[in-house]
Scaffold this motif. Structure first.
Motif, PDB file in Angstrom:
ATOM      1  N   THR A 167       0.631  -1.202   0.140  1.00  9.28           N
ATOM      2  CA  THR A 167      -0.110   0.012   0.173  1.00  9.28           C
ATOM      3  C   THR A 167       0.844   1.353  -0.067  1.00  9.28           C
ATOM      4  O   THR A 167       1.746   1.332   0.627  1.00  9.28           O
ATOM      5  N   ARG A 184      -0.078  -5.885  -8.505  1.00  9.52           N
ATOM      6  CA  ARG A 184      -0.941  -5.880  -7.143  1.00  9.52           C
ATOM      7  C   ARG A 184      -0.924  -4.522  -6.496  1.00  9.52           C
ATOM      8  O   ARG A 184       0.300  -3.864  -6.513  1.00  9.52           O
ATOM      9  N   SER A 213     -14.962   0.975   1.673  1.00 11.35           N
ATOM     10  CA  SER A 213     -15.334   0.766   3.053  1.00 11.35           C
ATOM     11  C   SER A 213     -14.064   0.529   3.940  1.00 11.35           C
ATOM     12  O   SER A 213     -14.287   0.837   5.438  1.00 11.35           O
ATOM     13  N   SER A 216     -11.818   2.955   6.632  1.00 11.33           N
ATOM     14  CA  SER A 216     -11.930   3.264   7.874  1.00 11.33           C
ATOM     15  C   SER A 216     -11.491   2.501   9.061  1.00 11.33           C
ATOM     16  O   SER A 216     -11.114   2.657   9.935  1.00 11.33           O
ATOM     17  N   LEU A 217     -10.750   1.394   8.419  1.00  7.91           N
ATOM     18  CA  LEU A 217     -10.062   0.429   9.127  1.00  7.91           C
ATOM     19  C   LEU A 217      -8.585   1.027   9.665  1.00  7.91           C
ATOM     20  O   LEU A 217      -7.976   0.764  10.510  1.00  7.91           O
ATOM     21  N   TYR A 218      -8.127   2.150   8.923  1.00  4.53           N
ATOM     22  CA  TYR A 218      -6.914   2.735   9.059  1.00  4.53           C
ATOM     23  C   TYR A 218      -7.096   3.698  10.315  1.00  4.53           C
ATOM     24  O   TYR A 218      -7.815   4.591  10.449  1.00  4.53           O
TER      25      TYR A 218
ATOM     26  N   PRO B  80     -15.446  -2.222  13.970  1.00  7.69           N
ATOM     27  CA  PRO B  80     -14.168  -1.925  13.417  1.00  7.69           C
ATOM     28  C   PRO B  80     -14.371  -1.150  12.282  1.00  7.69           C
ATOM     29  O   PRO B  80     -13.626  -0.115  12.092  1.00  7.69           O
ATOM     30  N   ASP B  81     -15.431  -1.196  11.663  1.00  3.91           N
ATOM     31  CA  ASP B  81     -15.565  -0.326  10.134  1.00  3.91           C
ATOM     32  C   ASP B  81     -16.517   0.742  10.604  1.00  3.91           C
ATOM     33  O   ASP B  81     -16.700   1.301   9.314  1.00  3.91           O
ATOM     34  N   SER B 117     -19.841  -6.935   6.397  1.00  3.04           N
ATOM     35  CA  SER B 117     -18.417  -7.174   6.531  1.00  3.04           C
ATOM     36  C   SER B 117     -18.249  -8.262   7.730  1.00  3.04           C
ATOM     37  O   SER B 117     -19.021  -8.467   8.442  1.00  3.04           O
ATOM     38  N   PHE B 119     -15.743  -9.447  10.926  1.00  4.57           N
ATOM     39  CA  PHE B 119     -14.444  -9.304  11.627  1.00  4.57           C
ATOM     40  C   PHE B 119     -14.297 -10.114  12.793  1.00  4.57           C
ATOM     41  O   PHE B 119     -15.275 -10.761  13.315  1.00  4.57           O
ATOM     42  N   ILE B 148      -8.006  -9.183  -2.740  1.00  5.09           N
ATOM     43  CA  ILE B 148      -7.063  -8.425  -2.375  1.00  5.09           C
ATOM     44  C   ILE B 148      -6.773  -8.510  -0.827  1.00  5.09           C
ATOM     45  O   ILE B 148      -7.767  -8.685  -0.107  1.00  5.09           O
ATOM     46  N   LYS B 150      -5.083  -7.167   2.259  1.00  4.19           N
ATOM     47  CA  LYS B 150      -4.634  -5.698   2.874  1.00  4.19           C
ATOM     48  C   LYS B 150      -4.140  -6.174   4.324  1.00  4.19           C
ATOM     49  O   LYS B 150      -4.861  -6.477   5.463  1.00  4.19           O
ATOM     50  N   TRP B 151      -3.002  -5.549   4.748  1.00 14.61           N
ATOM     51  CA  TRP B 151      -2.576  -5.415   6.147  1.00 14.61           C
ATOM     52  C   TRP B 151      -2.684  -4.185   6.636  1.00 14.61           C
ATOM     53  O   TRP B 151      -2.148  -3.073   6.226  1.00 14.61           O
ATOM     54  N   ILE B 152      -3.760  -3.994   7.598  1.00 11.12           N
ATOM     55  CA  ILE B 152      -3.906  -2.714   8.048  1.00 11.12           C
ATOM     56  C   ILE B 152      -3.740  -2.579   9.515  1.00 11.12           C
ATOM     57  O   ILE B 152      -4.581  -3.561  10.407  1.00 11.12           O
ATOM     58  N   GLU B 153      -3.069  -1.903  10.256  1.00 10.20           N
ATOM     59  CA  GLU B 153      -2.914  -1.722  11.548  1.00 10.20           C
ATOM     60  C   GLU B 153      -2.393  -3.014  12.357  1.00 10.20           C
ATOM     61  O   GLU B 153      -2.754  -3.428  13.111  1.00 10.20           O
ATOM     62  N   TYR B 157      -6.387  -8.430   6.266  1.00 13.77           N
ATOM     63  CA  TYR B 157      -7.949  -8.419   5.876  1.00 13.77           C
ATOM     64  C   TYR B 157      -7.964  -8.958   4.392  1.00 13.77           C
ATOM     65  O   TYR B 157      -7.034  -8.801   3.702  1.00 13.77           O
ATOM     66  N   ARG B 159     -10.342  -8.524   0.800  1.00 10.66           N
ATOM     67  CA  ARG B 159     -11.479  -8.052   0.171  1.00 10.66           C
ATOM     68  C   ARG B 159     -11.692  -8.703  -1.202  1.00 10.66           C
ATOM     69  O   ARG B 159     -11.068  -8.910  -1.920  1.00 10.66           O
ATOM     70  N   LEU B 168     -15.503  -7.316   2.667  1.00 10.65           N
ATOM     71  CA  LEU B 168     -14.474  -7.063   3.570  1.00 10.65           C
ATOM     72  C   LEU B 168     -14.530  -8.021   4.790  1.00 10.65           C
ATOM     73  O   LEU B 168     -15.347  -8.220   5.463  1.00 10.65           O
TER      74      LEU B 168
END
Lengths: 257, 317
Positions: A167, A184, A213, A216-218, B80-81, B117, B119, B148, B150-153, B157, B159, B168
């Motif tokens: 990212t 990717r 959507s 919002s997780l960040y 979470p969202d 979604s 979680f 896809i 995604k590494w978030i915090e 996750y 998608r 999600l």
């Protein structure tokens, strides 16, 4: 855990290769051994102690702090693996190259090849987070494999070129030829003028409305600040790079919004 | 945990709450594996649709292989969202069994439901255990290569492209130890009173965290005993509490006790279930004591099968 505070001393060199300066390298040395070790500056070996004043303290987490003007230091944070690598000012090229873990915080601007492969390696950063409060140069995230790069300011040309995954978020403008060969990954471009860079290029899909959507997780304050325009506007999604069968995505805002 | 024999011998003083006799007995419950998931959606209506579907046919591990229900509704600022959602607790006899059921149910009931979604609801345990239940780890393959990651915090996750946009989904959820089969029985002079008392008890238990009552409306009419005259059955009707069998079996019901309903409780720890038993019994007794609710008792197997014993007198005194 240890905190190494390294203060760059005045020096006559044009470029210092600081890519060997990393947590694992520091951790197995005493302060005297570090001072006697050498870095390469303008092609010559130079004692570490001639370039940096070293202060070693105990800390709750492993942390490396670089003080002083490191604009001519290349490879800071390269191959960093865990803990925080914090630079209080500008850095040179190859910051966070082939980064493997932890966090690289740059309190200024960075040169070219942020998060790109180090030297002859094939992969760019493979994990971790890089946050840059200023601008960054060309080839940010080149061949990046995983992780997150956040740039509060602008980025140069060839952003995310040959990006494998990960990212990248850029708060302001970017240079030409972004996302070439992108396979990717996600590139956030909230800067209003960036969408036009992808117009009429067949390697990119047409932009379409998208409900992002997951934004919002960040939670990190800098990422939230950079992404804020995307949250408050209609998000446009562009898929890239179709010339390499890429499944990457560029999230931006429409120019009308 | 306590010894049921000791429990019975210690019960000396009779106990009544608002005229309702509390039998000197205990509920016997079992070790289980548990997890919590959070389902969110564009609004509470769609989140509820997914949660209700996911918890359907999840009353008993005997044949459903999982006991699962909505723990509570979540406001947008609790998820979470940032969307409305529901927390569900699931319990199974083994970690593998829990994993299989959660994946199937999430795949068929949450992935399929518009705008949802998914979680983990056990994030506070992530650093304390390496036991996991797969969520997106398994469901991602529905994306057929277009999913896809995604590494978030620090969390992964997925998608997954679906026809309304993207599903999600967090990669996995921690799993923990739980307890299944806490219970109490409401003995009344009529089915009308028994139903109202049971509903009152379930309503009182509903807001409590860390516990679910997985049967329809939280209530069971078909309490069971271990074994059967039929060799293929592991459990059969609890004849001692069937009013229609008075006179032909060793019934525990008197002539004026004409209906019995059971509330079964699964929880993440002993105290959560004990609190739920106490809350439910007190609510039922206060509302229907001297109005037809005659006694409160509990189901057990002599203390030989489950190591968790909820002694009614200790909880309610």
């Amino acid at each position: 855990m240890t905190r190494w505070t390294l203060t760059l001393q005045p020096h006559p060199f044009q470029r210092i290769d600081a890519s060997t300066l990393r947590r694992s390298w520091l951790a197995d040395k005493t302060q005297a051994q570090i001072e006697k070790s050498t870095l390469v500056a303008d092609g010559m070996p130079v004692p570490f102690g001639d370039l940096f004043r070293i202060l070693v303290n105990e800390s709750e987490t492993d942390e490396i702090i670089i003080e002083g003007d490191a604009e001519r230091c290349d490879g800071l944070g390269a191959l960093h693996d865990r803990g925080v690598f914090r630079v209080l000012g500008h850095v040179g090229d190859y910051a966070g190259a082939s980064l493997r873990g932890g966090t690289l915080l740059i309190g200024g601007s960075a040169g070219h090849f942020v998060g790109a492969p180090l030297a002859s390696r094939k992969s760019g950063m493979s994990r971790a987070t890089i946050e840059i409060t200023g601008d960054a140069g060309d080839y940010v995230g080149h061949r990046m494999r995983r992780g997150t790069i956040v740039i509060a300011g602008s980025a140069g040309t060839h952003l995310a070129s040959s990006m494998v995954a990960g990212t990248i978020a850029v708060g302001s403008d970017i240079g030409h030829q972004p996302c070439i060969g992108m396979r990717r990954g996600t590139v956030f471009l909230p800067g209003a003028s960036t969408a036009s860079l992808f117009d009429s290029k067949l390697t990119f899909s047409a932009p379409f409305d998208y409900d992002a959507s997951f934004l919002s997780l960040y939670q990190s304050p800098m990422m939230r600040r950079v992404l804020h325009p995307l949250i408050d506007n209609v998000v446009k999604r562009i898929r890239a790079d179709r010339s390499v069968g890429g499944q990457g995505e560029i999230l931006t805002i429409s120019q009308q919004s | 945990m306590s010894d049921p024999q000791e429990s019975d011998s210690d019960e000396t003083a009779p106990l009544q709450i608002n005229g309702v006799t509390i039998e000197p007995t205990f509920a016997e419950a079992f070790d289980m594996k548990a997890t919590r998931v959070i389902v969110t959606a564009i609004d509470a209506y769609w989140a509820r649709q997914a949660a209700v579907a996911m918890s359907g046919f999840g009353t008993s591990v005997i044949d459903c292989k999982i006991e699962i229900d909505i723990e509570r509704e979540l406001t947008a600022d609790e998820t979470p969202d940032g969307r409305p959602g529901f927390a569900l607790l699931g319990f199974a006899m083994s970690g593998d069994g829990l994993d299989k059921q959660i994946v199937r149910r999430c795949g068929q009931c949450v992935l399929t439901c518009p705008t949802t979604s998914l979680f983990s609801g056990m994030e506070h345990l992530r650093d304390q255990t390496d036991k996991r239940v797969a969520l997106g780890k398994a469901l991602r393959f529905f994306g057929d290569g277009h999913q896809i990651s995604k590494w978030i915090e620090g969390q992964r996750y997925w998608r997954v492209p679906v026809m309304d946009g993207e599903f999600l989904c967090q990669h996995d959820a921690p799993r923990t130890d739980g307890i299944g089969g806490g219970n109490f029985l409401l003995v009344a002079d009529s089915i009308g009173v028994a139903l109202q008392a049971a509903k009152t008890a379930v309503d009182a238990i509903a807001p409590l965290p860390r516990v679910i009552a997985p049967f329809p409306g939280g209530v069971v009419r078909s309490g069971s005993k271990v074994g059967s005259k039929y060799k293929t059955l592991v459990a059969s009707t609890n004849d001692a509490y069937c009013p229609t069998l008075r006179g032909i079996v060793d019934s525990k019901l008197t002539s004026d006790q004409n209906a019995v309903l059971e509330i079964v409780l699964d929880g993440l720890d002993f105290d959560s279930i004990a609190t739920a038993i106490g809350t439910g019994v007190h609510a039922a007794c206060e509302a229907f004591g001297q109005k037809g609710l005659l006694a409160i008792t509990a189901g057990n197997y002599g203390g030989k099968l489950g190591r968790h014993h909820f002694k009614l007198h200790e909880i309610l005194r």
